[in-house]
Write an enzyme that holds these catalytic residues in place. Sequence first.
Site, PDB file in Angstrom:
ATOM      1  N   ASP A  13      61.303  37.594  74.126  1.00  0.00           N
ATOM      2  CA  ASP A  13      62.649  37.848  74.431  1.00  0.00           C
ATOM      3  C   ASP A  13      63.077  38.714  73.324  1.00  0.00           C
ATOM      4  O   ASP A  13      63.970  39.049  72.942  1.00  0.00           O
ATOM      5  CB  ASP A  13      63.685  36.855  74.668  1.00  0.00           C
ATOM      6  CG  ASP A  13      63.289  35.951  76.107  1.00  0.00           C
ATOM      7  OD1 ASP A  13      62.538  36.504  76.789  1.00  0.00           O
ATOM      8  OD2 ASP A  13      63.467  34.849  75.967  1.00  0.00           O
ATOM      9  N   LYS A  16      61.091  43.592  74.311  1.00  0.00           N
ATOM     10  CA  LYS A  16      59.755  44.145  74.648  1.00  0.00           C
ATOM     11  C   LYS A  16      59.790  45.085  75.774  1.00  0.00           C
ATOM     12  O   LYS A  16      59.464  46.378  75.803  1.00  0.00           O
ATOM     13  CB  LYS A  16      58.668  43.207  75.093  1.00  0.00           C
ATOM     14  CG  LYS A  16      58.327  42.406  73.679  1.00  0.00           C
ATOM     15  CD  LYS A  16      57.273  41.398  73.947  1.00  0.00           C
ATOM     16  CE  LYS A  16      57.438  40.226  75.179  1.00  0.00           C
ATOM     17  NZ  LYS A  16      58.648  39.541  74.668  1.00  0.00           N
ATOM     18  N   GLY A  40      59.878  37.757  81.399  1.00  0.00           N
ATOM     19  CA  GLY A  40      60.975  38.238  81.854  1.00  0.00           C
ATOM     20  C   GLY A  40      61.432  39.530  81.230  1.00  0.00           C
ATOM     21  O   GLY A  40      62.093  39.388  80.195  1.00  0.00           O
ATOM     22  N   HIS A  41      60.932  40.902  81.687  1.00  0.00           N
ATOM     23  CA  HIS A  41      61.045  41.953  80.506  1.00  0.00           C
ATOM     24  C   HIS A  41      62.179  42.846  81.408  1.00  0.00           C
ATOM     25  O   HIS A  41      62.250  43.273  82.304  1.00  0.00           O
ATOM     26  CB  HIS A  41      59.891  42.493  80.437  1.00  0.00           C
ATOM     27  CG  HIS A  41      58.583  41.817  79.725  1.00  0.00           C
ATOM     28  ND1 HIS A  41      57.570  42.067  79.463  1.00  0.00           N
ATOM     29  CD2 HIS A  41      58.983  40.642  79.305  1.00  0.00           C
ATOM     30  CE1 HIS A  41      56.961  41.445  78.902  1.00  0.00           C
ATOM     31  NE2 HIS A  41      57.639  40.459  78.788  1.00  0.00           N
ATOM     32  N   GLN A 224      55.568  37.208  76.200  1.00  0.00           N
ATOM     33  CA  GLN A 224      56.077  36.139  75.281  1.00  0.00           C
ATOM     34  C   GLN A 224      55.960  36.584  73.879  1.00  0.00           C
ATOM     35  O   GLN A 224      56.361  37.673  73.621  1.00  0.00           O
ATOM     36  CB  GLN A 224      54.936  34.857  75.353  1.00  0.00           C
ATOM     37  CG  GLN A 224      55.178  34.262  76.689  1.00  0.00           C
ATOM     38  CD  GLN A 224      54.520  34.645  77.860  1.00  0.00           C
ATOM     39  OE1 GLN A 224      53.309  35.231  77.920  1.00  0.00           O
ATOM     40  NE2 GLN A 224      55.344  35.126  78.832  1.00  0.00           N
TER      41      GLN A 224
HETATM   42  P1  GDP Z   1      61.672  40.925  76.390  1.00  0.00           P
HETATM   43  O1  GDP Z   1      61.078  39.554  77.496  1.00  0.00           O
HETATM   44  O2  GDP Z   1      61.112  40.940  75.065  1.00  0.00           O
HETATM   45  O3  GDP Z   1      61.547  42.131  77.388  1.00  0.00           O
HETATM   46  O4  GDP Z   1      63.377  40.570  76.367  1.00  0.00           O
HETATM   47  P2  GDP Z   1      64.217  40.150  77.568  1.00  0.00           P
HETATM   48  O5  GDP Z   1      64.430  41.371  78.360  1.00  0.00           O
HETATM   49  O6  GDP Z   1      63.873  38.924  77.902  1.00  0.00           O
HETATM   50  O7  GDP Z   1      65.670  40.070  76.627  1.00  0.00           O
HETATM   51  C1  GDP Z   1      66.123  41.162  75.867  1.00  0.00           C
HETATM   52  C2  GDP Z   1      67.738  41.324  76.324  1.00  0.00           C
HETATM   53  O8  GDP Z   1      68.314  42.043  75.245  1.00  0.00           O
HETATM   54  C3  GDP Z   1      67.592  42.103  77.567  1.00  0.00           C
HETATM   55  O9  GDP Z   1      68.903  41.588  78.186  1.00  0.00           O
HETATM   56  C4  GDP Z   1      67.849  43.482  77.104  1.00  0.00           C
HETATM   57  O10 GDP Z   1      68.330  44.360  78.032  1.00  0.00           O
HETATM   58  C5  GDP Z   1      68.695  43.545  75.982  1.00  0.00           C
HETATM   59  N1  GDP Z   1      68.430  44.402  74.908  1.00  0.00           N
HETATM   60  C6  GDP Z   1      67.275  45.105  74.290  1.00  0.00           C
HETATM   61  N2  GDP Z   1      67.323  45.598  73.438  1.00  0.00           N
HETATM   62  C7  GDP Z   1      68.678  45.604  73.090  1.00  0.00           C
HETATM   63  C8  GDP Z   1      69.613  46.392  72.058  1.00  0.00           C
HETATM   64  O11 GDP Z   1      68.935  46.924  71.198  1.00  0.00           O
HETATM   65  N3  GDP Z   1      70.707  45.798  72.024  1.00  0.00           N
HETATM   66  C9  GDP Z   1      71.303  45.240  72.790  1.00  0.00           C
HETATM   67  N4  GDP Z   1      72.769  44.722  72.687  1.00  0.00           N
HETATM   68  N5  GDP Z   1      70.445  44.624  74.036  1.00  0.00           N
HETATM   69  C10 GDP Z   1      69.370  44.689  73.939  1.00  0.00           C
HETATM   70  P1  IMO Z   2      59.090  36.838  77.624  1.00  0.00           P
HETATM   71  O1  IMO Z   2      57.701  37.786  77.958  1.00  0.00           O
HETATM   72  C1  IMO Z   2      60.637  33.395  75.689  1.00  0.00           C
HETATM   73  C2  IMO Z   2      58.068  29.838  76.514  1.00  0.00           C
HETATM   74  C3  IMO Z   2      59.068  28.437  77.225  1.00  0.00           C
HETATM   75  C4  IMO Z   2      58.402  27.319  76.662  1.00  0.00           C
HETATM   76  C5  IMO Z   2      57.054  27.712  76.318  1.00  0.00           C
HETATM   77  C6  IMO Z   2      56.095  27.527  77.276  1.00  0.00           C
HETATM   78  O2  IMO Z   2      60.143  37.270  78.659  1.00  0.00           O
HETATM   79  O3  IMO Z   2      59.189  37.162  76.070  1.00  0.00           O
HETATM   80  P2  IMO Z   2      55.467  28.441  79.852  1.00  0.00           P
HETATM   81  O4  IMO Z   2      56.401  28.395  80.911  1.00  0.00           O
HETATM   82  O5  IMO Z   2      54.963  29.744  79.390  1.00  0.00           O
HETATM   83  O6  IMO Z   2      54.478  27.412  79.836  1.00  0.00           O
HETATM   84  O7  IMO Z   2      56.472  27.750  78.741  1.00  0.00           O
HETATM   85  O8  IMO Z   2      56.985  29.188  76.066  1.00  0.00           O
HETATM   86  N1  IMO Z   2      58.111  31.161  77.114  1.00  0.00           N
HETATM   87  C7  IMO Z   2      58.974  32.001  76.595  1.00  0.00           C
HETATM   88  N2  IMO Z   2      60.015  32.141  75.692  1.00  0.00           N
HETATM   89  N3  IMO Z   2      60.171  34.611  76.411  1.00  0.00           N
HETATM   90  C8  IMO Z   2      59.238  34.353  77.270  1.00  0.00           C
HETATM   91  O9  IMO Z   2      58.706  35.386  77.942  1.00  0.00           O
HETATM   92  C9  IMO Z   2      58.453  33.208  77.684  1.00  0.00           C
HETATM   93  N4  IMO Z   2      57.581  32.848  78.248  1.00  0.00           N
HETATM   94  C10 IMO Z   2      57.298  31.479  78.132  1.00  0.00           C
HETATM   95  O10 IMO Z   2      60.586  28.611  77.279  1.00  0.00           O
HETATM   96  O11 IMO Z   2      59.097  27.033  75.422  1.00  0.00           O
HETATM   97 MG    MG Z   3      61.925  37.925  78.372  1.00  0.00          MG
END
Ligand code: GDP
Ligand code: IMO
Ligand code: MG
Length: 431
Positions: A13, A16, A40-41, A224
């Site tokens: 999270d 990415k 979840g991207h 991840q």
């Molecule tokens: P990922 O799994 O690495 O793609 O990250 P996620 O999408 O799960 O979580 C990142 C969250 O931060 C999302 O809600 C993005 O929209 C938000 N986000 C990404 N970059 C920035 C930033 O520079 N500033 C803020 N405020 N939000 C951001």
């Molecule tokens: P993105 O790509 C954050 C974590 C889960 C748990 C561990 C194992 O959005 O960054 P799983 O369901 O993979 O067997 O869970 O890994 N986990 C993540 N944490 N971002 C993710 O994906 C994750 N995918 C799995 O919370 O701790």
């Molecule tokens: Mg994510």
Amino acid sequence: MSNLVVVGAQWGDEGKGKVVDFLANTAQVVVRFQGGPNAGHTVYWRSKKYTFHQIPSGLLHRQTRGVIGCGCVIDPYRLNEELAVLSAGRESFFRRVMIDRRAHIILPFHKELDRLHEEQLGEKKIGTTGQGIGPAYQDKFARVGIRAGDLLNEDVFNDKLRRNVAAANFRLMECYKVEPISFKELSTALWKTTRPLVAMIGDGTLFIEKALRGGKRVLFEGAQGTHLDIDLGSYPFVTTSSTVVAGAASGSGISPLWLEEAVGVAKAYTTRVGAGPFPSELPEEEAGRLRELGGEYGATTGRPRRCGWFDAGLVRASVRYNHLSSLILTKLDVLDSFAEIKICVGYRYQGQRLKEFDPFFAQELEPEFITLPGWRESTKTSRSYKDLPLRARRYIAKIADLISCPVALVSVGSSREEIVPVEKEKLKWLK
Ligand code: GDP
Ligand code: IMO
Ligand code: MG
């Protein structure tokens, strides 16, 4: 550079999705090489939010083609939903994505087994996303899994499914004392569900290799994060795949000798969902402020994320494992209102100082912090390095120094434009 691997440098999270969307502007192919719908991207484009789970995040750029690589596990039910949402009102995503025929299929009982296993672990649970990831990879490594290519022949598919259902029922009934599943019902439902995906199945390895040979620009999108890696992460609180740069080669089915550059993505602070060690974690009263300001709730499960200060020892380890040549620091804007900001600069372990996070002793590491003054002004509209407040620049420089890796870009908001070059020249993909 004609190819780049993007990996998470913390516990997932890191942003990415946003970063890949930004970098895919000039890409022709974007590849997911591991994981499945546990990812979840999030991408914001033209004020609309898109959440990518199994489809590569760079695909909002119309020139891109996507590959779900051989290292991935696929939930066909969720993939159909994702494709339908993304395709609404736009040209079909079905035609732009290839599924490698070697990728394994997550079956409904994998999700059930994931849930039951977590329940059985009780207090010791991992806190998985409940998407069946672990059990699907278990079947892959037990050499009994069903692969995307098996969906092309009904007899092969049914034969494998029958054996899988028998094995799953043994576990469901004997270990967990729950009702068995019906082969017939599952077979009918799964066959129907997977029909729209059949035209997408092909040889991803060949497709990627051809693109690389032809000098096309290929982006490898990690899911991840490094510290959730099955080998290098904080085991057993990890996911089941290879989330590091090494996984980009095996999970795409190409030689690692093709890979040219790797960039890490890290938040300007740290978060984690699920259980496991987290040395720089803040107590709940203080974590709450970061969580609310940063909107730190899981994109897949909606769970509140645990929050803490930036951990330089953690990211330093990621720089080493992935041989990162630069870092992209996201969510700097979330720190805009803090009077003081801390950085974990290392740990004490049995009377010694450690500069790098060590997952083996993670539970016993005592974090050591330095405190920097906050900048207390908005960075959201900054578009060049000199637009950033001096104290924000010092914060970035300190991080680069502590992790021994240049910061190429910082992100100051969730949309594509909210990005600031720092040492942009260090990210050769942008040249
Ligand atoms: P990922 O799994 O690495 O793609 O990250 P996620 O999408 O799960 O979580 C990142 C969250 O931060 C999302 O809600 C993005 O929209 C938000 N986000 C990404 N970059 C920035 C930033 O520079 N500033 C803020 N405020 N939000 C951001
Ligand atoms: P993105 O790509 C954050 C974590 C889960 C748990 C561990 C194992 O959005 O960054 P799983 O369901 O993979 O067997 O869970 O890994 N986990 C993540 N944490 N971002 C993710 O994906 C994750 N995918 C799995 O919370 O701790
Ligand atoms: Mg994510």
